[in-house]
Design a protein around this motif. Structure first.
Motif, PDB file in Angstrom:
ATOM      1  N   THR A 185       0.840  -1.201   0.000  1.00 25.40           N
ATOM      2  CA  THR A 185       0.000   0.000   0.000  1.00 25.40           C
ATOM      3  C   THR A 185       0.876   1.252   0.000  1.00 25.40           C
ATOM      4  O   THR A 185       1.870   1.323   0.720  1.00 25.40           O
ATOM      5  CB  THR A 185      -0.921   0.011   1.239  1.00 25.40           C
ATOM      6  OG1 THR A 185      -1.875  -1.050   1.102  1.00 25.40           O
ATOM      7  CG2 THR A 185      -1.658   1.325   1.393  1.00 25.40           C
ATOM      8  N   ASP A 186       0.483   2.236  -0.811  1.00 23.39           N
ATOM      9  CA  ASP A 186       1.183   3.518  -0.853  1.00 23.39           C
ATOM     10  C   ASP A 186       0.321   4.590  -0.185  1.00 23.39           C
ATOM     11  O   ASP A 186      -0.899   4.639  -0.384  1.00 23.39           O
ATOM     12  CB  ASP A 186       1.468   3.940  -2.295  1.00 23.39           C
ATOM     13  CG  ASP A 186       2.552   3.091  -2.934  1.00 23.39           C
ATOM     14  OD1 ASP A 186       3.551   2.803  -2.242  1.00 23.39           O
ATOM     15  OD2 ASP A 186       2.405   2.703  -4.107  1.00 23.39           O
ATOM     16  N   VAL A 187       0.979   5.446   0.602  1.00 28.14           N
ATOM     17  CA  VAL A 187       0.278   6.522   1.304  1.00 28.14           C
ATOM     18  C   VAL A 187       1.037   7.825   1.079  1.00 28.14           C
ATOM     19  O   VAL A 187       2.255   7.886   1.281  1.00 28.14           O
ATOM     20  CB  VAL A 187       0.180   6.251   2.825  1.00 28.14           C
ATOM     21  CG1 VAL A 187      -0.750   7.270   3.481  1.00 28.14           C
ATOM     22  CG2 VAL A 187      -0.302   4.829   3.095  1.00 28.14           C
ATOM     23  N   THR A 193       0.559  15.966   9.477  1.00 31.40           N
ATOM     24  CA  THR A 193      -0.178  14.697   9.505  1.00 31.40           C
ATOM     25  C   THR A 193       0.654  13.620  10.180  1.00 31.40           C
ATOM     26  O   THR A 193       1.873  13.562  10.024  1.00 31.40           O
ATOM     27  CB  THR A 193      -0.547  14.256   8.078  1.00 31.40           C
ATOM     28  OG1 THR A 193      -1.435  15.207   7.501  1.00 31.40           O
ATOM     29  CG2 THR A 193      -1.215  12.885   8.075  1.00 31.40           C
ATOM     30  N   THR A 194      -0.022  12.767  10.933  1.00 32.32           N
ATOM     31  CA  THR A 194       0.620  11.630  11.595  1.00 32.32           C
ATOM     32  C   THR A 194      -0.009  10.334  11.112  1.00 32.32           C
ATOM     33  O   THR A 194      -1.233  10.227  11.021  1.00 32.32           O
ATOM     34  CB  THR A 194       0.470  11.730  13.122  1.00 32.32           C
ATOM     35  OG1 THR A 194       1.137  12.902  13.597  1.00 32.32           O
ATOM     36  CG2 THR A 194       1.081  10.521  13.804  1.00 32.32           C
ATOM     37  N   LEU A 195       0.834   9.362  10.809  1.00 29.27           N
ATOM     38  CA  LEU A 195       0.373   8.025  10.437  1.00 29.27           C
ATOM     39  C   LEU A 195       0.948   7.034  11.432  1.00 29.27           C
ATOM     40  O   LEU A 195       2.165   6.906  11.551  1.00 29.27           O
ATOM     41  CB  LEU A 195       0.832   7.672   9.025  1.00 29.27           C
ATOM     42  CG  LEU A 195       0.541   6.237   8.562  1.00 29.27           C
ATOM     43  CD1 LEU A 195      -0.958   6.024   8.373  1.00 29.27           C
ATOM     44  CD2 LEU A 195       1.300   5.922   7.272  1.00 29.27           C
ATOM     45  N   GLU A 212      -4.283  14.556   7.030  1.00 35.79           N
ATOM     46  CA  GLU A 212      -4.812  14.241   5.699  1.00 35.79           C
ATOM     47  C   GLU A 212      -3.860  13.307   4.975  1.00 35.79           C
ATOM     48  O   GLU A 212      -2.642  13.482   5.012  1.00 35.79           O
ATOM     49  CB  GLU A 212      -5.023  15.514   4.880  1.00 35.79           C
ATOM     50  CG  GLU A 212      -5.688  15.259   3.523  1.00 35.79           C
ATOM     51  CD  GLU A 212      -6.147  16.522   2.829  1.00 35.79           C
ATOM     52  OE1 GLU A 212      -7.100  16.452   2.031  1.00 35.79           O
ATOM     53  OE2 GLU A 212      -5.542  17.592   3.078  1.00 35.79           O
ATOM     54  N   ALA A 213      -4.440  12.306   4.296  1.00 38.71           N
ATOM     55  CA  ALA A 213      -3.621  11.332   3.580  1.00 38.71           C
ATOM     56  C   ALA A 213      -4.405  10.748   2.420  1.00 38.71           C
ATOM     57  O   ALA A 213      -5.630  10.627   2.469  1.00 38.71           O
ATOM     58  CB  ALA A 213      -3.163  10.219   4.527  1.00 38.71           C
ATOM     59  N   TYR A 214      -3.658  10.377   1.377  1.00 37.81           N
ATOM     60  CA  TYR A 214      -4.249   9.730   0.212  1.00 37.81           C
ATOM     61  C   TYR A 214      -3.697   8.312   0.139  1.00 37.81           C
ATOM     62  O   TYR A 214      -2.479   8.106   0.125  1.00 37.81           O
ATOM     63  CB  TYR A 214      -3.906  10.498  -1.065  1.00 37.81           C
ATOM     64  CG  TYR A 214      -4.540   9.921  -2.311  1.00 37.81           C
ATOM     65  CD1 TYR A 214      -5.826  10.279  -2.687  1.00 37.81           C
ATOM     66  CD2 TYR A 214      -3.843   9.014  -3.107  1.00 37.81           C
ATOM     67  CE1 TYR A 214      -6.407   9.761  -3.836  1.00 37.81           C
ATOM     68  CE2 TYR A 214      -4.409   8.479  -4.247  1.00 37.81           C
ATOM     69  CZ  TYR A 214      -5.693   8.854  -4.607  1.00 37.81           C
ATOM     70  OH  TYR A 214      -6.272   8.324  -5.738  1.00 37.81           O
ATOM     71  N   PHE A 215      -4.590   7.314   0.094  1.00 40.01           N
ATOM     72  CA  PHE A 215      -4.205   5.905   0.115  1.00 40.01           C
ATOM     73  C   PHE A 215      -4.428   5.253  -1.244  1.00 40.01           C
ATOM     74  O   PHE A 215      -5.474   5.454  -1.879  1.00 40.01           O
ATOM     75  CB  PHE A 215      -5.038   5.133   1.144  1.00 40.01           C
ATOM     76  CG  PHE A 215      -4.666   5.390   2.572  1.00 40.01           C
ATOM     77  CD1 PHE A 215      -3.858   4.510   3.266  1.00 40.01           C
ATOM     78  CD2 PHE A 215      -5.135   6.518   3.229  1.00 40.01           C
ATOM     79  CE1 PHE A 215      -3.517   4.739   4.590  1.00 40.01           C
ATOM     80  CE2 PHE A 215      -4.805   6.764   4.543  1.00 40.01           C
ATOM     81  CZ  PHE A 215      -3.988   5.870   5.227  1.00 40.01           C
ATOM     82  N   VAL A 243      -8.456  10.765   3.001  1.00 36.56           N
ATOM     83  CA  VAL A 243      -9.058  10.994   4.317  1.00 36.56           C
ATOM     84  C   VAL A 243      -8.539  12.310   4.867  1.00 36.56           C
ATOM     85  O   VAL A 243      -7.388  12.681   4.625  1.00 36.56           O
ATOM     86  CB  VAL A 243      -8.757   9.843   5.313  1.00 36.56           C
ATOM     87  CG1 VAL A 243      -9.343   8.536   4.815  1.00 36.56           C
ATOM     88  CG2 VAL A 243      -7.266   9.701   5.557  1.00 36.56           C
ATOM     89  N   ASN A 244      -9.399  13.016   5.587  1.00 37.66           N
ATOM     90  CA  ASN A 244      -9.033  14.325   6.127  1.00 37.66           C
ATOM     91  C   ASN A 244      -9.664  14.462   7.511  1.00 37.66           C
ATOM     92  O   ASN A 244     -10.894  14.396   7.654  1.00 37.66           O
ATOM     93  CB  ASN A 244      -9.548  15.428   5.194  1.00 37.66           C
ATOM     94  CG  ASN A 244      -9.148  16.818   5.646  1.00 37.66           C
ATOM     95  OD1 ASN A 244      -9.090  17.118   6.827  1.00 37.66           O
ATOM     96  ND2 ASN A 244      -8.870  17.697   4.697  1.00 37.66           N
ATOM     97  N   THR A 245      -8.808  14.645   8.531  1.00 39.88           N
ATOM     98  CA  THR A 245      -9.299  14.820   9.903  1.00 39.88           C
ATOM     99  C   THR A 245      -8.791  16.117  10.507  1.00 39.88           C
ATOM    100  O   THR A 245      -8.732  16.256  11.728  1.00 39.88           O
ATOM    101  CB  THR A 245      -8.867  13.630  10.802  1.00 39.88           C
ATOM    102  OG1 THR A 245      -7.447  13.687  11.019  1.00 39.88           O
ATOM    103  CG2 THR A 245      -9.235  12.298  10.179  1.00 39.88           C
TER     104      THR A 245
END
Length: 377
Positions: A185-187, A193-195, A212-215, A243-245
């Motif tokens: 998976t690429d992010v 942003t924190t993952l 915010e991140a695009y998966f 996703v955006n929080t």
């Protein structure tokens, strides 16, 4: 810039025990904001000074000790690799008396590692499960605990990881960063942003996003991929979505391809390509069409504003340029603006356009670290 570890430890100990001077408190605050290593020391000491080791240390300390003696004990423990290490020593709260400080034992509760403030980071960083902090962006290979971390074409990947314990990838304001997860998976992570992710997936593929991140998720029908968000979870097989929080009161999920389902306590909603959901806790989520150009523009290096409130634009400016934005009134915050903001363009160029087209005055204070926005009648 290298930091003086022993000096930082001394300041943090004084802060924890409540005897730090106003001048040293200001010094410590600046170090925490500017030096990730200093913040890592602060985090470790705060975590471990309230841990289970407190009980054994308490038995070896007198009820009352001059503060100098407390510091001396701390330093001796440090030299024995007891104070700073796997079993970090004194957890006490010192109440100021005349010349004596009484050690009060706190109630023991497990404490999770505190997240590092985004504004304390100058570069992208990876915090490993054991608390070690790796600075990224140098494109150099790093080997830690048998794991080889690589940065190629602006993307982080690794090999040799066999732990499902969570690591934390932190992207500070003004940056974005890509990561290739062990399952393929690429992010792509936006600024601030924190993952949270495991260094190796077991039977589950689960990560947590704040920001915010695009998966682009690698398909595996036997192991659905889950992205945990505040009070909700996105469940997917193989798909591309955003996703955006950033807004603490709302979760946004936008699907570009494939299929996802948003799981919440207020009901679930399935998305098809071209649909998005804005979820607020307490309200049943529903799907609606979204403007791909506006929502995903950040991936291409710019933001699109269409009748966007200044309050929202201020948040984008803060994340993009590492400045604190202060809006002087509700009227200013609610005023809307339509334009675009290039990530690489000078901030003053955008502000001049905002001033000319929308009568929004701006003023920098404290150098260029605080930006004030006000509505000009």
């Amino acid at each position: 810039m290298p930091v003086d570890t022993e000096y930082i430890e001394q300041l943090v100990l004084e802060e924890i025990t409540g005897v730090i001077s106003p001048e040293d408190s200001i010094t410590l605050k600046k170090l925490l904001e500017q030096e990730p290593e200093a913040y890592a020391i602060w985090q470790r000491m705060h975590r471990e000074l309230t841990g289970a080791y407190v009980q054994s240390v308490r038995k070896s300390l007198q009820d009352e000790l001059p503060v100098e003696q407390v510091f001396a004990i701390a330093r001796r423990r440090k030299r024995r690799k007891v104070f700073i290490g796997t079993s970090l020593g004194i957890a006490a709260s010192l109440l100021v008396g005349s010349v004596v400080y009484k050690i009060m034992l706190p109630v023991h509760e497990p404490v999770q590692p505190a997240p590092i403030s985004m504004f304390a980071l100058n570069s992208v960083a990876l915090q490993l499960p054991d608390g070690q902090l790796l600075h990224l962006g140098s494109r150099q290979q790093q080997k830690v605990n048998g794991i080889i971390f690589r940065e190629e074409d602006g993307k982080l990947s690794w090999s040799g990881g066999n732990s499902s314990d969570m690591a934390r990838l932190m992207v500070p304001p003004g940056k974005d960063y890509a990561v290739h997860l062990p399952d393929g998976t690429d992010v792509l992570l936006n600024a601030a942003t924190t993952l949270q992710m495991p260094l190796a997936f077991d039977d589950n593929r689960e990560v947590t996003v704040d920001g915010e991140a695009y998966f682009t998720v690698a398909k595996d029908e036997e192991k659905p991929f889950r992205v945990h968000l505040p009070k909700s979870t996105v469940q997917v097989l193989g798909t591309s979505f955003n996703v955006n929080t950033y807004d603490s009161g709302q979760v946004k999920v936008a699907l570009e391809s494939g299929a996802v389902k948003l799981l919440t306590n207020d009901g679930d909603v399935s998305l098809k390509p071209g649909l998005a959901v804005h979820y607020q806790p307490g309200v049943r989520p529903t799907a609606a069409a979204f403007d791909t150009r506006a929502v995903l523009a950040w991936k291409s290096g710019y933001y699109v504003f269409e009748n966007t409130p200044i309050s929202v634009i201020g948040d984008v400016i803060a994340r993009t340029y590492r400045v604190k934005v202060v809006i002087d009134s509700k009227a200013t915050a609610e005023k809307t603006y339509s334009s675009r903001l290039e990530k690489g363009a000078p901030l003053k160029q955008f502000l001049e356009r905002l001033k000319t087209l929308n009568n929004i005055d701006y003023q920098f204070k404290n150098g260029d670290t605080i930006l004030h926005l006000s509505n000009r009648p």
